[in-house]
Enzyme design. Structure first.
Site, PDB file in Angstrom:
ATOM      1  N   GLU A 120     -11.529 -19.957  28.693  1.00 19.79           N
ATOM      2  CA  GLU A 120     -10.469 -20.669  29.426  1.00 19.79           C
ATOM      3  C   GLU A 120      -9.899 -19.822  30.560  1.00 19.79           C
ATOM      4  O   GLU A 120      -8.759 -20.013  30.971  1.00 19.79           O
ATOM      5  CB  GLU A 120      -9.339 -21.108  28.482  1.00 19.79           C
ATOM      6  CG  GLU A 120      -9.770 -22.036  27.387  1.00 19.79           C
ATOM      7  CD  GLU A 120     -10.222 -23.401  27.872  1.00 19.79           C
ATOM      8  OE1 GLU A 120      -9.663 -23.916  28.850  1.00 19.79           O
ATOM      9  OE2 GLU A 120     -11.158 -23.935  27.280  1.00 19.79           O
ATOM     10  N   ARG A 160       0.847  -1.206   0.000  1.00 22.13           N
ATOM     11  CA  ARG A 160       0.000   0.000   0.000  1.00 22.13           C
ATOM     12  C   ARG A 160       0.876   1.248   0.000  1.00 22.13           C
ATOM     13  O   ARG A 160       1.785   1.366   0.817  1.00 22.13           O
ATOM     14  CB  ARG A 160      -0.905  -0.016   1.238  1.00 22.13           C
ATOM     15  CG  ARG A 160      -1.772   1.200   1.376  1.00 22.13           C
ATOM     16  CD  ARG A 160      -2.943   1.124   0.425  1.00 22.13           C
ATOM     17  NE  ARG A 160      -3.915   2.131   0.808  1.00 22.13           N
ATOM     18  CZ  ARG A 160      -4.587   2.854  -0.065  1.00 22.13           C
ATOM     19  NH1 ARG A 160      -4.418   2.672  -1.351  1.00 22.13           N
ATOM     20  NH2 ARG A 160      -5.448   3.748   0.350  1.00 22.13           N
ATOM     21  N   HIS A 180      -4.221  -1.584   7.938  1.00 22.87           N
ATOM     22  CA  HIS A 180      -5.029  -1.829   6.734  1.00 22.87           C
ATOM     23  C   HIS A 180      -6.038  -0.712   6.474  1.00 22.87           C
ATOM     24  O   HIS A 180      -6.630  -0.659   5.400  1.00 22.87           O
ATOM     25  CB  HIS A 180      -5.767  -3.162   6.854  1.00 22.87           C
ATOM     26  CG  HIS A 180      -4.931  -4.358   6.564  1.00 22.87           C
ATOM     27  ND1 HIS A 180      -3.987  -4.828   7.447  1.00 22.87           N
ATOM     28  CD2 HIS A 180      -4.898  -5.177   5.486  1.00 22.87           C
ATOM     29  CE1 HIS A 180      -3.418  -5.903   6.922  1.00 22.87           C
ATOM     30  NE2 HIS A 180      -3.940  -6.128   5.736  1.00 22.87           N
ATOM     31  N   GLY A 181      -6.244   0.145   7.451  1.00 21.86           N
ATOM     32  CA  GLY A 181      -7.206   1.230   7.283  1.00 21.86           C
ATOM     33  C   GLY A 181      -8.605   0.679   7.083  1.00 21.86           C
ATOM     34  O   GLY A 181      -8.991  -0.312   7.702  1.00 21.86           O
ATOM     35  N   THR A 220     -10.842 -15.670  32.178  1.00 19.21           N
ATOM     36  CA  THR A 220     -10.744 -14.265  31.788  1.00 19.21           C
ATOM     37  C   THR A 220      -9.412 -13.681  32.232  1.00 19.21           C
ATOM     38  O   THR A 220      -8.696 -14.279  33.033  1.00 19.21           O
ATOM     39  CB  THR A 220     -11.879 -13.443  32.428  1.00 19.21           C
ATOM     40  OG1 THR A 220     -11.713 -13.487  33.850  1.00 19.21           O
ATOM     41  CG2 THR A 220     -13.237 -13.971  32.032  1.00 19.21           C
TER      42      THR A 220
END
Length: 162
Positions: free
Chosen positions: A145, A50, A120-121, A147
């Site tokens: 599994e 990009r 990636h915007g 918190t």
């Protein structure tokens, strides 16, 4: 319920469940490592492809900072996961280390997925790019599994008993 349907020892279900988590936390941390690495790889690739203002976005300091933080956190997680897994493989599991790996794993995966989406915007939200899915996959790692808060309690109890 018939006695033949009993799994484990009668009256010991909760401790048995907690021991199950002692083992699976390391596996969840390994899943977090995979997601973190995938996000880093995708973000590096995209940052080379990009262009903005005539240059690849990876040449800008803001993008370099995100990629660097992703790489450092992922490598730290890798070492913690590998050590926890090695100890399980050698028959000397360290359940506190597994809890640490799970705790760091969830945070690292969410951080890396979020950074990958930012790099990636707007494309980061589109189905054509995997980072949008990896964010959802990463977020659940902070919940199931055990918190983050449960991991803090497990680790904190051990630290307080030393």
């Amino acid at each position: 319920m018939p006695q033949t349907n009993l799994v484990g020892t009668d009256g010991k279900g909760f401790p048995q469940l907690m021991h199950f988590f002692d083992i699976t936390r390391m596996m969840v941390a390994a899943q977090a490592l995979g997601i973190s690495q995938a996000c880093l790889d995708a973000a590096v690739k995209y940052s080379k492809e990009r262009h903005a203002f005539g240059n690849p976005i990876g040449s800008y300091q803001a993008t370099m900072t995100k990629l660097t933080e992703m790489a450092v956190k992922t490598e730290a997680l890798r070492n913690l996961v590998y050590k926890a897994a090695w100890l399980v493989d050698t028959g000397k599991p360290d359940f506190t280390l597994s809890a640490m790996a799970k705790y760091l794993g969830g945070q690292t995966a969410v951080f890396c997925a979020n950074a990958a989406i930012e790099i990636h915007g707007g494309y980061g939200y589109m189905e054509e790019y995997s980072v949008q899915k990896w964010y959802r996959d990463a977020k659940i790692l902070e919940i199931y599994e055990g918190t983050k808060e449960a991991e803090v309690m497990a680790i904190g109890r051990v630290l307080q008993s030393k």
